[in-house]
Design a protein around this motif. Structure first.
Motif, PDB file in Angstrom:
ATOM      1  N   ARG A  35      19.272  47.469  49.609  1.00  0.00           N
ATOM      2  CA  ARG A  35      19.900  47.391  50.964  1.00  0.00           C
ATOM      3  C   ARG A  35      20.647  45.968  51.120  1.00  0.00           C
ATOM      4  NH1 ARG A  35      15.158  49.499  52.924  1.00  0.00           N
ATOM      5  NH2 ARG A  35      14.595  47.450  53.623  1.00  0.00           N
ATOM      6  N   ALA A  36      20.105  45.071  50.521  1.00  0.00           N
ATOM      7  CA  ALA A  36      20.472  43.421  50.529  1.00  0.00           C
ATOM      8  C   ALA A  36      21.783  43.553  49.959  1.00  0.00           C
ATOM      9  CB  ALA A  36      19.579  42.425  50.114  1.00  0.00           C
ATOM     10  N   GLY A  37      21.887  44.422  48.590  1.00  0.00           N
ATOM     11  CA  GLY A  37      23.123  44.241  47.644  1.00  0.00           C
ATOM     12  C   GLY A  37      24.320  45.205  48.297  1.00  0.00           C
ATOM     13  N   LEU A  38      23.926  46.280  48.955  1.00  0.00           N
ATOM     14  CA  LEU A  38      24.852  46.869  49.688  1.00  0.00           C
ATOM     15  C   LEU A  38      25.519  46.260  50.794  1.00  0.00           C
ATOM     16  CD1 LEU A  38      23.111  50.434  49.606  1.00  0.00           C
ATOM     17  CD2 LEU A  38      24.954  49.576  47.985  1.00  0.00           C
ATOM     18  N   ASP A  39      24.646  45.557  51.702  1.00  0.00           N
ATOM     19  CA  ASP A  39      25.092  44.835  52.920  1.00  0.00           C
ATOM     20  C   ASP A  39      25.841  43.489  52.522  1.00  0.00           C
ATOM     21  OD1 ASP A  39      24.113  46.689  54.155  1.00  0.00           O
ATOM     22  OD2 ASP A  39      22.226  46.129  54.653  1.00  0.00           O
ATOM     23  N   TYR A  40      25.744  42.920  51.377  1.00  0.00           N
ATOM     24  CA  TYR A  40      26.236  41.584  51.103  1.00  0.00           C
ATOM     25  C   TYR A  40      27.993  41.739  51.222  1.00  0.00           C
ATOM     26  CZ  TYR A  40      27.063  37.266  48.431  1.00  0.00           C
ATOM     27  OH  TYR A  40      27.769  36.082  48.274  1.00  0.00           O
ATOM     28  N   PRO A  41      28.568  40.919  52.016  1.00  0.00           N
ATOM     29  CA  PRO A  41      29.732  41.126  52.279  1.00  0.00           C
ATOM     30  C   PRO A  41      30.704  40.495  51.218  1.00  0.00           C
ATOM     31  CG  PRO A  41      28.759  39.140  53.574  1.00  0.00           C
ATOM     32  CD  PRO A  41      27.739  39.980  52.824  1.00  0.00           C
ATOM     33  N   HIS A  42      30.247  39.709  50.174  1.00  0.00           N
ATOM     34  CA  HIS A  42      31.176  39.083  49.107  1.00  0.00           C
ATOM     35  C   HIS A  42      30.360  39.791  47.815  1.00  0.00           C
ATOM     36  CE1 HIS A  42      32.123  36.199  52.152  1.00  0.00           C
ATOM     37  NE2 HIS A  42      30.602  36.068  52.410  1.00  0.00           N
ATOM     38  N   ALA A  43      30.101  41.169  47.729  1.00  0.00           N
ATOM     39  CA  ALA A  43      29.652  41.621  46.472  1.00  0.00           C
ATOM     40  C   ALA A  43      31.015  41.938  45.302  1.00  0.00           C
ATOM     41  CB  ALA A  43      29.193  43.022  46.569  1.00  0.00           C
ATOM     42  N   GLN A  44      30.710  41.659  44.315  1.00  0.00           N
ATOM     43  CA  GLN A  44      31.831  41.932  43.276  1.00  0.00           C
ATOM     44  C   GLN A  44      32.432  43.230  43.144  1.00  0.00           C
ATOM     45  OE1 GLN A  44      30.649  41.439  38.971  1.00  0.00           O
ATOM     46  NE2 GLN A  44      32.330  39.992  38.878  1.00  0.00           N
ATOM     47  N   SER A  45      33.642  43.531  43.115  1.00  0.00           N
ATOM     48  CA  SER A  45      34.393  44.624  43.030  1.00  0.00           C
ATOM     49  C   SER A  45      34.113  45.154  41.667  1.00  0.00           C
ATOM     50  CB  SER A  45      35.529  44.535  43.526  1.00  0.00           C
ATOM     51  OG  SER A  45      36.579  43.811  42.468  1.00  0.00           O
ATOM     52  N   ALA A  46      34.415  46.462  41.532  1.00  0.00           N
ATOM     53  CA  ALA A  46      34.441  46.951  39.985  1.00  0.00           C
ATOM     54  C   ALA A  46      35.536  46.338  39.321  1.00  0.00           C
ATOM     55  CB  ALA A  46      34.644  48.406  40.095  1.00  0.00           C
ATOM     56  N   GLU A  47      36.517  46.200  39.810  1.00  0.00           N
ATOM     57  CA  GLU A  47      37.767  45.446  39.127  1.00  0.00           C
ATOM     58  C   GLU A  47      37.338  44.159  38.386  1.00  0.00           C
ATOM     59  OE1 GLU A  47      38.930  48.815  41.604  1.00  0.00           O
ATOM     60  OE2 GLU A  47      38.020  46.858  41.953  1.00  0.00           O
ATOM     61  N   ALA A  48      36.924  43.335  39.693  1.00  0.00           N
ATOM     62  CA  ALA A  48      36.323  41.811  39.108  1.00  0.00           C
ATOM     63  C   ALA A  48      35.187  42.101  38.147  1.00  0.00           C
ATOM     64  CB  ALA A  48      35.943  41.246  40.397  1.00  0.00           C
ATOM     65  N   MET A  49      34.290  42.952  38.272  1.00  0.00           N
ATOM     66  CA  MET A  49      33.176  43.079  37.240  1.00  0.00           C
ATOM     67  C   MET A  49      33.721  43.319  35.865  1.00  0.00           C
ATOM     68  SD  MET A  49      30.156  45.767  37.469  1.00  0.00           S
ATOM     69  CE  MET A  49      28.908  46.109  36.313  1.00  0.00           C
ATOM     70  N   ALA A  50      34.824  44.122  35.706  1.00  0.00           N
ATOM     71  CA  ALA A  50      35.288  44.423  34.456  1.00  0.00           C
ATOM     72  C   ALA A  50      35.900  43.373  33.836  1.00  0.00           C
ATOM     73  CB  ALA A  50      36.546  45.728  34.544  1.00  0.00           C
ATOM     74  N   GLN A  51      36.741  42.517  34.709  1.00  0.00           N
ATOM     75  CA  GLN A  51      37.179  41.061  33.965  1.00  0.00           C
ATOM     76  C   GLN A  51      36.153  40.372  33.617  1.00  0.00           C
ATOM     77  OE1 GLN A  51      41.159  39.318  35.720  1.00  0.00           O
ATOM     78  NE2 GLN A  51      39.773  39.762  37.508  1.00  0.00           N
ATOM     79  N   GLN A  52      34.879  40.265  34.371  1.00  0.00           N
ATOM     80  CA  GLN A  52      33.640  39.363  34.050  1.00  0.00           C
ATOM     81  C   GLN A  52      33.086  39.916  32.591  1.00  0.00           C
ATOM     82  OE1 GLN A  52      30.065  39.245  36.393  1.00  0.00           O
ATOM     83  NE2 GLN A  52      30.710  36.812  36.532  1.00  0.00           N
ATOM     84  N   VAL A  53      33.061  41.301  32.566  1.00  0.00           N
ATOM     85  CA  VAL A  53      32.385  41.909  31.615  1.00  0.00           C
ATOM     86  C   VAL A  53      33.204  41.803  30.154  1.00  0.00           C
ATOM     87  CG1 VAL A  53      31.837  44.121  30.448  1.00  0.00           C
ATOM     88  CG2 VAL A  53      30.872  43.701  32.637  1.00  0.00           C
ATOM     89  N   ALA A  54      34.638  41.759  30.288  1.00  0.00           N
ATOM     90  CA  ALA A  54      35.511  41.496  29.174  1.00  0.00           C
ATOM     91  C   ALA A  54      35.372  40.121  28.888  1.00  0.00           C
ATOM     92  CB  ALA A  54      36.824  41.881  29.737  1.00  0.00           C
ATOM     93  N   ALA A  55      35.315  39.275  29.843  1.00  0.00           N
ATOM     94  CA  ALA A  55      35.104  38.015  29.176  1.00  0.00           C
ATOM     95  C   ALA A  55      33.847  37.555  28.460  1.00  0.00           C
ATOM     96  CB  ALA A  55      35.145  36.781  30.267  1.00  0.00           C
ATOM     97  N   LEU A  56      32.678  38.219  28.904  1.00  0.00           N
ATOM     98  CA  LEU A  56      31.562  38.128  28.269  1.00  0.00           C
ATOM     99  C   LEU A  56      31.527  38.721  26.441  1.00  0.00           C
ATOM    100  CD1 LEU A  56      28.675  37.010  28.154  1.00  0.00           C
ATOM    101  CD2 LEU A  56      27.837  39.124  29.097  1.00  0.00           C
ATOM    102  N   GLU A  57      32.125  39.893  26.753  1.00  0.00           N
ATOM    103  CA  GLU A  57      32.457  40.477  25.362  1.00  0.00           C
ATOM    104  C   GLU A  57      33.373  39.535  24.335  1.00  0.00           C
ATOM    105  OE1 GLU A  57      32.755  44.526  24.857  1.00  0.00           O
ATOM    106  OE2 GLU A  57      32.167  44.978  26.922  1.00  0.00           O
ATOM    107  N   ALA A  58      34.132  38.879  25.068  1.00  0.00           N
ATOM    108  CA  ALA A  58      35.125  38.308  24.217  1.00  0.00           C
ATOM    109  C   ALA A  58      34.470  36.817  23.825  1.00  0.00           C
ATOM    110  CB  ALA A  58      36.389  38.103  24.969  1.00  0.00           C
ATOM    111  N   TYR A  59      33.466  36.542  24.174  1.00  0.00           N
ATOM    112  CA  TYR A  59      32.896  35.083  23.982  1.00  0.00           C
ATOM    113  C   TYR A  59      31.975  35.359  22.646  1.00  0.00           C
ATOM    114  CZ  TYR A  59      30.191  31.250  24.476  1.00  0.00           C
ATOM    115  OH  TYR A  59      29.706  29.847  24.264  1.00  0.00           O
ATOM    116  N   ASP A  60      32.328  34.258  21.962  1.00  0.00           N
ATOM    117  CA  ASP A  60      31.386  34.131  20.564  1.00  0.00           C
ATOM    118  C   ASP A  60      30.803  32.673  20.608  1.00  0.00           C
ATOM    119  OD1 ASP A  60      30.570  34.238  17.945  1.00  0.00           O
ATOM    120  OD2 ASP A  60      32.204  33.903  17.161  1.00  0.00           O
ATOM    121  N   PRO A  61      29.320  32.804  20.682  1.00  0.00           N
ATOM    122  CA  PRO A  61      28.606  31.869  20.787  1.00  0.00           C
ATOM    123  C   PRO A  61      28.287  30.911  19.292  1.00  0.00           C
ATOM    124  CG  PRO A  61      27.024  33.650  20.850  1.00  0.00           C
ATOM    125  CD  PRO A  61      28.611  34.063  20.877  1.00  0.00           C
ATOM    126  N   ALA A  62      28.781  31.645  18.327  1.00  0.00           N
ATOM    127  CA  ALA A  62      28.754  30.950  17.003  1.00  0.00           C
ATOM    128  C   ALA A  62      29.052  29.647  17.137  1.00  0.00           C
ATOM    129  CB  ALA A  62      29.272  31.692  15.897  1.00  0.00           C
TER     130      ALA A  62
END
Length: 272
Positions: free
Chosen positions: A171-198
């Motif tokens: 419920r807290a996640g659903l009610d949070y007014p600043h929750a990340q949109s699906a589009e913004a989440m997609a950008q964040q996931v892409a950034a993590l996938e592109a990251y190489d910690p080597a």
């Protein structure tokens, strides 16, 4: 509601408490609000700084260019703007990688480093999980359902023995007014996938505490310890009865570890 205007984003952050500076960097699909269980415990000892990473919270625009290096740069700019450096920087999950990038690039701004449920390694399974969650959101799945699919990866199994607590979290996640949109989440996931910690670990020259969770479904302890061993000055501790979101499962233990490692007066972090 303070903001810092940078070249391509307006970085929102929260700051409170009094004492030596402690910056907290959130992980995937999270922002400054994700530190809620620790705030009261830590603001009694530190000036706690909590930025909203790019694509999250009240940092705008959500579609600004995003990478872990860019987010580390945002954190560095905030420390400098506040005049609070060098700071103890702590990051959870992806935030731990951002914190390591910051410590590597700007060791003058980082006095010590804490990484929580994080290690300089890649986990293809985790990328698969977040891509799947994104696909479900793109198909129009109700927000409560994709959150229900995510929660077992985040919390200790014992948390699910209290279904009312899990439902409150949903419920807290659903009610949070600043929750990340699906589009913004997609950008964040892409950034993590592109990251190489080597090669990252040897570049982290500041004293480091790694807090691993005993029951972490996303960052398994054995693999994390092996990756963390490459850091030049690291102490690794395991938080018992905690899952990936260890600061939610065991906030007292995490707060006490941060206080001990910081060396501030007093060893306990009793909630008030």
């Amino acid at each position: 509601m303070p903001d810092l205007a940078l070249s391509d984003v307006t970085l929102h952050y929260e700051i409170g408490g009094d004492g030596p500076p402690l910056m907290l960097l959130a992980g995937m699909v999270s922002d400054s609000a994700s530190w809620a269980p620790l705030i009261e415990r830590l603001e009694a000892r530190f000036a706690v700084i909590r930025p909203d990473n790019r694509t999250t919270g009240r940092t705008r625009p959500w579609d600004a260019p995003v990478s872990l290096a860019a987010m580390a740069g945002d954190a560095a700019a905030l420390i400098e703007a506040l005049g609070h450096g060098p700071a103890h920087v702590a990051g959870h999950s992806m935030g731990g990688l951002i914190a390591m990038e910051l410590a590597s690039a700007r060791p003058d701004l980082v006095s010590r480093l804490t990484v929580m449920a994080s290690a300089p390694m890649r986990m293809a399974r985790n990328a698969f999980l977040f891509r799947t969650l994104l696909a479900l959101r793109a198909e129009g799945m109700a927000d409560d359902l994709w959150l229900r699919a995510l929660f077992p990866w985040l919390f200790h199994p014992a948390a699910f023995d209290l279904p009312e607590q899990i439902e409150a979290g949903i419920r807290a996640g659903l009610d949070y007014p600043h929750a990340q949109s699906a589009e913004a989440m997609a950008q964040q996931v892409a950034a993590l996938e592109a990251y190489d910690p080597a090669g990252l670990a040897p570049r982290v020259q500041v004293p480091t505490l790694a807090l691993l969770a005993e029951n972490d479904a996303l960052i398994p302890e054995a693999e994390a310890r092996a990756a963390l061993a490459a850091l030049p000055d690291v102490r690794v501790e395991t938080v018992p009865r905690a899952g990936h979101s260890l600061h939610w499962d065991a906030p007292q233990a995490v707060a006490e570890a941060l206080i001990r490692f910081s060396g501030v007066d007093g060893a306990s972090a009793s909630a008030r």
